[in-house]
Design a protein around this motif. Structure first.
Motif, PDB file in Angstrom:
ATOM      1  N   ILE A 548       0.855  -1.210   0.000  1.00  0.00           N
ATOM      2  CA  ILE A 548       0.000   0.000   0.000  1.00  0.00           C
ATOM      3  C   ILE A 548       0.879   1.244   0.000  1.00  0.00           C
ATOM      4  O   ILE A 548       0.622   2.218  -0.702  1.00  0.00           O
ATOM      5  CB  ILE A 548      -0.948  -0.016   1.220  1.00  0.00           C
ATOM      6  N   GLY A 549       1.959   1.147   0.779  1.00  0.00           N
ATOM      7  CA  GLY A 549       2.982   2.206   0.793  1.00  0.00           C
ATOM      8  C   GLY A 549       2.444   3.562   1.154  1.00  0.00           C
ATOM      9  O   GLY A 549       1.460   3.696   1.889  1.00  0.00           O
ATOM     10  N   ALA A 688       1.037  -1.170 -10.436  1.00  0.00           N
ATOM     11  CA  ALA A 688       1.480  -2.392 -11.117  1.00  0.00           C
ATOM     12  C   ALA A 688       2.876  -2.783 -10.641  1.00  0.00           C
ATOM     13  O   ALA A 688       3.194  -3.972 -10.456  1.00  0.00           O
ATOM     14  CB  ALA A 688       1.476  -2.159 -12.622  1.00  0.00           C
ATOM     15  N   THR A 689       3.704  -1.751 -10.382  1.00  0.00           N
ATOM     16  CA  THR A 689       5.069  -2.025  -9.927  1.00  0.00           C
ATOM     17  C   THR A 689       5.066  -2.741  -8.581  1.00  0.00           C
ATOM     18  O   THR A 689       5.775  -3.728  -8.388  1.00  0.00           O
ATOM     19  CB  THR A 689       5.851  -0.685  -9.767  1.00  0.00           C
ATOM     20  N   ASN A 690       4.259  -2.237  -7.638  1.00  0.00           N
ATOM     21  CA  ASN A 690       4.200  -2.888  -6.322  1.00  0.00           C
ATOM     22  C   ASN A 690       3.596  -4.287  -6.422  1.00  0.00           C
ATOM     23  O   ASN A 690       4.012  -5.196  -5.707  1.00  0.00           O
ATOM     24  CB  ASN A 690       3.387  -2.031  -5.352  1.00  0.00           C
ATOM     25  N   LEU A 691       2.632  -4.407  -7.292  1.00  0.00           N
ATOM     26  CA  LEU A 691       2.032  -5.741  -7.469  1.00  0.00           C
ATOM     27  C   LEU A 691       3.112  -6.728  -7.924  1.00  0.00           C
ATOM     28  O   LEU A 691       3.181  -7.866  -7.447  1.00  0.00           O
ATOM     29  CB  LEU A 691       0.912  -5.691  -8.515  1.00  0.00           C
ATOM     30  N   LYS A 692       3.943  -6.235  -8.835  1.00  0.00           N
ATOM     31  CA  LYS A 692       4.966  -7.118  -9.399  1.00  0.00           C
ATOM     32  C   LYS A 692       6.100  -7.356  -8.388  1.00  0.00           C
ATOM     33  O   LYS A 692       6.487  -8.499  -8.110  1.00  0.00           O
ATOM     34  CB  LYS A 692       5.524  -6.466 -10.672  1.00  0.00           C
ATOM     35  N   ASN A 693       6.591  -6.254  -7.803  1.00  0.00           N
ATOM     36  CA  ASN A 693       7.778  -6.386  -6.940  1.00  0.00           C
ATOM     37  C   ASN A 693       7.467  -6.985  -5.571  1.00  0.00           C
ATOM     38  O   ASN A 693       8.253  -7.761  -5.038  1.00  0.00           O
ATOM     39  CB  ASN A 693       8.432  -5.010  -6.724  1.00  0.00           C
TER      40      ASN A 693
END
Ligand SMILES: CC(C)(COP(=O)([O-])OP(=O)([O-])OC[C@H]1O[C@@H](n2cnc3c(N)ncnc32)[C@H](O)[C@@H]1OP(=O)([O-])[O-])[C@@H](O)C(=O)NCCC(=O)NCCSC(=O)C[C@@](C)(O)CC(=O)[O-]
Ligand SMILES: NC(=O)C1=CN([C@@H]2O[C@H](COP(=O)(O)OP(=O)(O)OC[C@H]3O[C@@H](n4cnc5c(N)ncnc54)[C@H](OP(=O)(O)O)[C@@H]3O)[C@@H](O)[C@H]2O)C=CC1
Length: 861
Positions: A548-549, A688-693
């Motif tokens: 969520i960051g 999308a980046t957080n989903l991936k990383n």
């Protein structure tokens, strides 16, 4: 030792003088601080320089006898007396001095346990003293020719040395951590001036003995003065350097840390005592000046008395004198040796008892000193046995506050002789309480059914004692002693439990509390405390919070209100209909509301929703309850409203205050539809980046799984409020940590988790969690308990806020946001087939579950 006896004198000094003294003190402290820091930072230089000095002194002793004799002749006028034979009186006095020295040393060493609870500090104190002794002996040998004169040196040294000073310094040094040099400096800046004044005063005071004219006393006092000066020099140079060195070597080793933080107040001297010492020093200085200056000698004040005593014993009664010498020396040594042995035996085998001595002044258990030693007890066998059960958990003792024992728990009462039943009963009946009865007597009354077991806390007027005695009784009754002993009960504030949270208390279970976060909710970062025994849960939620960051979660909260729905029966359906219509009328509702609201300062009725089943009505009272969860408040209000309604419908029968239409602690769609407590909705978008990383997946996979699992799967199962992956996990963990009613996780875990792809390329994930029935409070119930209150405080929602329900609403939004984080992480684990792997890692104890003795054999295919 001498200064401990100083009376407390209050001196009146003008403010200007005080100001000057203060600024002088501050700059003096700075110098001491810098000096201490220097010693700590240049440890090797200081140690080597000091040892070099010692070596020089030692070599002078070996090779320079002439020098020594010279000094002896000039310095120690009592030298001729050294050859004099012991006199009986002399021997008695010396024995007394030696015994006093040993006892004082013993007293000092045992007292070190008050400063800190480690033998390490005792060693430190003794080390500083021992080092000083070595240096003193080396220096003394420069001035003394006769070895005999050193005979009493160790005793003298024991009398003058301040072991505690060394230990205090060690404590400060070892609590230093990275900034250790500075802390040693700080410690020296606080201890240095006191040490200087103490030394000066002691030298002057002891020096008076050097003017006595009694040769042996003069001799000893001279040595004592030297010892004091050397001890002081070692303390301000060699010792801080050694301390710093040891601390450097030991950094990172847990056992070197003192068990309580270094408090400057521990080292600060009492200003009044300091002033008294200064005045005494000034006075004594005058005595020395007048006695030692040449004119004093000219008056023959000293000379006359010097060697008379020694000469008188020279030739007469040789036989008698040698007998006395033999006898006195032997007796001397026998007494000293016996005392020494007794002290050593006492310290090694019995000293731990001090750990548990009850201070009869304030009746608290004091001095938990060494967590690694098995404690011994003096407060009754049963108490001993009970506390012994806690030894498994000794590591926890370091930070524990010991339970306060009430007067009735005093050692005297615990050990008192058991009186006959009739007498005890008479006391109990006349006093109405059992505070003056011993444990055995109270247990006797319980066993004979004169006191209900669940009333122990009340009749003893002491919650802890009540819990302890109940454990004792049920252990015996159900033969569960060894099991009960494993259940912790100490270190708990039972006064908060009594009449609020639990009955028949026999202890408590500890549940680990982890935190997930930082979790940003409505722009603010939170650490969320979660009490759970499900490994991987906190880790999962933590991962969700990370994904969520800083975008955070946005929440909206609605205070729906708490509900209670009594079931009432009317004679027939017509009367039931009339009753329902009466309640629908605005004016009548106002009457009911007044009755309801009058029962609380915070409960405010919002609605009476009526459910009908034939002639039975279910009156669902819904009320806001401030920052409390409100079940008690609403029940109280509903009961009062029913009383009033009965005035209008006397033929109404109250079947049950709760008719399950509320609905409390049961899965029910009414709460899912109409809400209960707080309704919260949270949303966030995961890039999308957080989903991936972080989640190692993408938005489409997550939404597909959410639809199939959380929507279709739950529908197929006929679930109510269960369109989620594991909301109950986060809800229950936070509920337990923050003192909510854990059974209300049933309704509170109602949650709909929804996911959609979003963003320019439809690669981000939009998530919402809707929780319509979160039953939470920050006041009342289990929130009053210490640990639970602490968790609420961590979240910044303890107690009541300025606006009603502000804190409870915030708690609800934090729970929902945490649910959202946990939902995301578990869904990601599921789509990646990570669930089992992560639980094998975090959620399976290698200690308990691997050695199964009743394994089911599965035939191999
Ligand atoms: C509280 C009692 C038991 C009093 O009941 P009482 O009859 O007034 O008590 P008593 O003083 O006459 O004593 C009778 C016995 O009760 C026990 N007892 C009595 N006091 C104690 C005590 N302090 N500690 C331990 N045991 C106690 C004890 O066994 C005692 O016998 P004794 O040992 O004295 O010979 C009774 O009124 C009662 O059962 N109340 C119901 C409370 C309850 O069940 N609360 C649950 C929470 S409600 C909820 O969460 C769900 C809800 C309600 O919303 C669900 C729904 O919608 O229905
Ligand atoms: N009775 C039942 O049927 C059920 C009871 N429970 C239990 O009930 C307990 C919770 O009941 P609940 O009513 O929430 O708590 P409490 O019974 O502890 O009542 C809350 C108390 O706090 C006072 N208060 C002070 N400040 C505030 C404030 N700012 N907002 C709200 N109240 C305040 C209230 O005052 P005032 O007196 O003026 O209202 C009231 O006395 C839990 O222990 C739960 O397990 C659970 C389920 C059912």
């Amino acid at each position: 030792m001498l200064f401990d006896l100083c009376p407390k004198i209050v001196l009146k000094i003008s403010p200007a003088v005080i100001h000057r003294l203060h600024s002088g003190t501050v700059s003096m402290m700075k110098v001491w601080g810098a000096h201490g820091e220097f010693c700590a930072k240049h440890q090797w230089e200081v140690i080597v320089a000091t040892l070099a000095l010692l070596a020089c002194a030692a070599s002078v002793e070996r090779h320079g006898t002439g020098v020594r004799s010279e000094h002896c002749a000039g310095w120690a006028r009592a030298c001729p007396g050294l050859e004099a034979e012991y006199q009986a009186a002399d021997a008695v006095i010396m024995t007394f001095v030696r015994c006093a020295a040993l006892l004082y040393a013993y007293y000092q060493v045992s007292n070190l346990q008050k400063i800190a609870s480690k033998y390490l500090l005792i060693i430190a104190g003794v080390f500083s003293t021992f080092a000083s002794f070595i240096f003193t002996s080396a220096l003394a040998s420069l001035f003394w020719s006769e070895l005999a004169s050193i005979k009493d040196a160790p005793f003298l040294f024991l009398l003058v040395a301040d072991v505690a000073r060394g230990a205090r310094m060690a404590k400060a040094g070892w609590s230093a951590g990275e900034d250790q040099g500075k802390r040693v400096g700080k410690a020296l800046s606080l201890l240095g001036p006191t040490a200087t004044l103490d030394t000066l005063l002691a030298v002057l005071l002891v020096g008076v003995g050097g003017l006595s004219g009694v040769p042996r006393l003069e001799h000893m006092c001279t040595f004592a003065c030297l010892a004091l000066l050397v001890d002081y020099s070692v303390f301000v140079t060699f010792y801080p350097a050694c301390l710093s060195l040891v601390s450097d070597f030991a950094s990172g080793r847990k056992e070197m840390r003192p068990d309580s933080p270094f408090a400057e107040s521990d080292l600060k001297p009492n200003p009044v005592v300091q002033r008294v010492k200064m005045i005494m020093a000034a006075g004594l200085l005058c005595v020395h000046l007048t006695s030692r200056l040449p004119w004093a000698k000219e008056n023959g004040m000293i000379e006359g008395s010097l060697s008379k005593d020694f000469k008188s014993t020279s030739d007469e009664n040789v036989l008698f004198n040698s007998y006395v010498k033999w006898f006195s020396v032997s007796a001397d040594y026998i007494v000293i040796a016996t005392l020494l042995c007794a002290l050593i035996i006492k310290f090694i085998f019995f000293e731990e008892q001090r750990n548990w001595v009850i201070d009869m002044n304030d009746l608290t258990v004091k001095e938990v000193t060494n967590k690694y030693d098995k404690p011994k007890f003096i407060v009754g066998e049963e108490f001993k046995a009970e506390i012994c059960t806690q030894t498994d958990d000794l590591l926890n003792w370091e930070e524990t506050e010991w339970p306060v024992l009430s007067p009735s728990s005093s050692a005297a009462k615990l050990n008192a002789k058991k009186r006959p039943m009739a007498e005890c009963l008479e006391i109990y009946r006349s006093e109405g309480v059992c505070t003056s009865l011993s444990d055995d007597e109270v247990v006797m009354l319980v066993e004979q059914s004169h006191i209900p077991l669940h009333r122990l806390e009340n009749v003893l007027n002491d919650p802890l004692r009540g819990v302890r005695l109940r454990r004792r009784v049920i252990s015996a009754r159900f033969e569960t002693e060894s099991a009960v002993k494993k259940l912790p009960y100490l270190n708990y504030d039972y006064s908060k439990v009594l009449n609020a949270c639990c009955e028949n208390v026999i202890g408590y279970v500890g549940i680990p509390v982890g935190y997930a976060g930082p979790l940003v909710v409505d722009g603010k970062a939170y650490m969320i405390p979660m009490a759970t025994t499900e490994g991987a849960l906190v880790a999962s939620t933590n991962r969700g919070a990370k994904a969520i960051g800083t975008r955070g979660v946005t929440s909206v909260v609605e205070d729906v209100g708490m509900t209670r729905a009594p079931a009432v029966k009317l004679p027939n359906v017509v009367r039931a209909h009339e009753c329902r219509q009466w309640l629908d009328n605005k004016d009548n509702y106002a009457i009911i509301k007044t009755a309801f609201d009058s029962t609380s300062r915070f409960a405010r009725l919002q609605e009476v929703h009526v459910g009908v089943d034939g002639a039975i009505l279910y009156l669902r009272f819904r009320a806001t309850t401030g920052d409390a969860m409100g079940m008690n408040m609403v029940s109280k209000g509903a009961e009062n409203a029913l009383k009033l309604l009965k005035n209008y419908f006397p033929d109404m029968e109250v079947i049950s205050l709760s008719g399950n239409y509320c609905s409390d602690k049961k899965a029910a769609s009414i709460n899912w539809v109409k809400g209960r407590g707080k309704r919260v909705i949270c949303e966030t978008t995961i890039s999308a980046t957080n989903l991936k990383n972080i989640f190692k997946t993408d938005a489409k996979t997550m939404t597909r799984c959410n639809k199939i699992k959380n929507l279709s799967g739950s529908a197929l199962a006929g679930s109510i409020g269960g369109n989620n992956a594991h909301a109950a996990n986060m809800v229950t963990a936070i509920f337990i940590a923050t003192g909510q009613d854990p059974a209300q996780n049933v309704t509170s875990s109602n949650c709909s988790t929804s996911m959609e792809v979003c963003g320019e390329n439809n690669e981000d994930l939009y998530v919402t969690c809707t929780m319509p029935s979160l039953e939470v409070g920050t006041v009342g119930g289990g929130t009053v308990l210490t640990g639970q209150g602490a968790c609420l405080e961590i979240l910044g929602v303890k107690g009541a806020a300025e606006r009603p329900a502000e804190n409870s609403a915030r708690l609800a939004s934090l729970i929902c946001a945490t649910v959202l984080a946990g939902e995301l992480s578990l869904m990601a684990a599921l789509v990646n087939s990570d669930l089992v792997k992560s639980h094998m890692r975090h959620n399976r104890s290698t200690i308990n579950v691997q050695n199964a003795s009743n394994e089911l054999k599965v035939p191999t295919l």
